[in-house]
Design a protein around this motif. Sequence first.
Motif, mmCIF file in Angstrom:
data_model
loop_
_atom_site.group_PDB
_atom_site.id
_atom_site.type_symbol
_atom_site.label_atom_id
_atom_site.label_comp_id
_atom_site.label_asym_id
_atom_site.label_seq_id
_atom_site.Cartn_x
_atom_site.Cartn_y
_atom_site.Cartn_z
ATOM 1 N N ARG A 1 2.926 6.656 -3.814
ATOM 2 C CA ARG A 1 1.800 7.578 -3.633
ATOM 3 C C ARG A 1 0.594 7.018 -4.378
ATOM 4 N NH1 ARG A 1 5.473 9.074 -0.927
ATOM 5 N NH2 ARG A 1 6.357 11.164 -0.788
ATOM 6 N N PRO A 2 -0.617 7.384 -3.940
ATOM 7 C CA PRO A 2 -1.783 6.964 -4.708
ATOM 8 C C PRO A 2 -1.618 7.350 -6.185
ATOM 9 C CG PRO A 2 -2.464 7.966 -2.646
ATOM 10 C CD PRO A 2 -0.974 8.159 -2.744
ATOM 11 N N GLU B 1 0.112 12.643 -4.545
ATOM 12 C CA GLU B 1 -0.750 11.821 -5.384
ATOM 13 C C GLU B 1 -0.352 12.050 -6.841
ATOM 14 O OE1 GLU B 1 -5.404 10.699 -5.396
ATOM 15 O OE2 GLU B 1 -4.951 12.796 -5.049
ATOM 16 N N CYS C 1 -7.869 12.292 3.595
ATOM 17 C CA CYS C 1 -6.753 12.702 2.745
ATOM 18 C C CYS C 1 -5.612 13.101 3.675
ATOM 19 C CB CYS C 1 -7.185 13.874 1.858
ATOM 20 S SG CYS C 1 -5.917 14.408 0.708
ATOM 21 N N ARG D 1 -10.782 3.775 -6.514
ATOM 22 C CA ARG D 1 -11.400 5.118 -6.505
ATOM 23 C C ARG D 1 -11.817 5.491 -7.927
ATOM 24 N NH1 ARG D 1 -6.626 8.278 -4.175
ATOM 25 N NH2 ARG D 1 -7.826 10.119 -4.734
ATOM 26 N N GLN E 1 -0.293 15.638 1.168
ATOM 27 C CA GLN E 1 -1.509 14.900 0.829
ATOM 28 C C GLN E 1 -2.427 15.671 -0.115
ATOM 29 O OE1 GLN E 1 -1.018 16.384 3.820
ATOM 30 N NE2 GLN E 1 -2.722 17.826 3.768
ATOM 31 N N ASP F 1 -4.488 2.953 -7.986
ATOM 32 C CA ASP F 1 -5.457 3.095 -6.899
ATOM 33 C C ASP F 1 -6.823 3.582 -7.367
ATOM 34 O OD1 ASP F 1 -3.733 2.835 -4.254
ATOM 35 O OD2 ASP F 1 -2.556 3.939 -5.718
ATOM 36 N N ASN G 1 -3.024 8.122 2.685
ATOM 37 C CA ASN G 1 -4.373 7.551 2.747
ATOM 38 C C ASN G 1 -5.369 8.537 2.139
ATOM 39 O OD1 ASN G 1 -6.570 5.916 3.477
ATOM 40 N ND2 ASN G 1 -6.734 6.825 5.518
ATOM 41 N N VAL H 1 0.841 -1.191 0.000
ATOM 42 C CA VAL H 1 0.000 0.000 0.000
ATOM 43 C C VAL H 1 0.876 1.240 0.000
ATOM 44 C CG1 VAL H 1 -2.060 -0.970 1.056
ATOM 45 C CG2 VAL H 1 -0.186 -0.161 2.488
ATOM 46 N N LYS H 2 0.251 2.361 -0.325
ATOM 47 C CA LYS H 2 0.969 3.607 -0.450
ATOM 48 C C LYS H 2 1.072 4.311 0.906
ATOM 49 C CE LYS H 2 0.653 2.592 -4.777
ATOM 50 N NZ LYS H 2 -0.159 3.302 -5.741
#
Lengths: 205, 248
Positions: free
Chosen positions: B202-203, B172, A148, B9, B127, B223, A123, A119-120
């Motif tokens: 990262r996502p 991201e 986030c 997502r 983020q 993701d 979140n 996983v990254k």
Amino acid sequence: MSKVTILKLGVYNRGSIFNWLWRNGCQPVEECGASIKLDDVQNLIIPGVSTFEKLQSAFQNLDVELFREKVSAGELRVIAICAGMQFLFESSEESPGAKGLGLLKGHISKLQPDSHQSVKSVNIGWRETHINTAQFNHADPVHSFYYCHKYGLANVELDDVIVGKSVFAGVEFASIVKWKALLGVQFHPEISGFAADKILQHFDG
Amino acid sequence: MPNKAAPLRVIARLDTKNGRLIKPVRFEGVRQIDNLMERVESYVLGGIDELAIFDVVSSLYNTPTELEVVGEISKAFSICIAAGGGVSSINDAEKLLRFGADKILINTSAVKNKDLIRSISREIGTQSTAVSIQAKKSELLGFEVMVEAGRQQTGMAVCDWMSEIQDLGAGEIIMTSVDSDGVNAGLDSQLISYLSHCQVDRPLILGGGFSPLSHVGLPRVIDGLLVGSFFHLKGGLSEDVRASVSYV
């Protein structure tokens, strides 16, 4: 129409917070830490699209002892969002050396993925949140909110302060904290669907 | 407490020009789409996770970003809005955030001025700092980073650029295949295969060409999906998107 003061953080998701409050019939006013007169404020939002270090700067000119007294006495009702919630604690891995408000005990850390999961380290997205409904007035014991964040209060169990938790990368982290008139949420209620607007009922006492 | 793998997502992509919703094809040709707010409402009710608003024109001609569109949507809906298009300074980011964006998307300017990612992430946190990458197949590099709406080459391999922006503070990554964009012929399978070999912490959101007609196996490195045409032209739902992909 209840007046809600937003702590100004320089650059943050100002429009989103304002629109959320307007949609819910509140009257938002933005003030920087230096100009906030705690005796005149009943409802305060600490926004969350920010960093621990920037929150420290924003709080520099605020009387933290008076802040604590007002919250304890229920005279100042606070909703702290995401990084704002993290700042209620003592310190954070995000900004080593920076001091949080310390109203709640704990250190904020990176939510480290456990080694068995690919996983990254950030979140982002809608996540199930488990709520201690005996301590926090919410209809559902499990509800999805939008998160986030990269940091959080890790390895928690639900109690009378940690009233909501979620899980990321195998790590359980605090998602709702409550102490006196203080409510902190790790998710973003302003963008978690209309059902999350109920969080604003915190200002009704 | 169960630790379920995060679901895919689904992010609806909106491209704007002069306050109107448009649909670029391979980043160039443009079709105009009407009834912006009704459409956004149908996407939200249809179960999207987030919105990403791009302004292709502002990036090309340096005109003001479509702040009004961001503002209108933020006033009406309680959903995360990532917005970008011509963000070349912290002031540009601040304007988008003032109107209702929750996350900032940086593209061309990040390549020209790498410090921009660092300075924006210091202000709003890692983020909330998303970097979008336009990827185009290259004989030499595998996939190459393109800028200026997919028109200009940079000489950088996509994998290398992803490593660099993660170090600079990107929280991201939004990846779009220039070749597949807007043509509804399915996701770029070569890009998917290429990405599965990149180190990404990262996502990572993939866009460009989604079609429900071709079932796609996605590696866990991806993701989420960025979906434009399928929603705008076919009136699709998020569950159709989720049903037509699976993790492999």
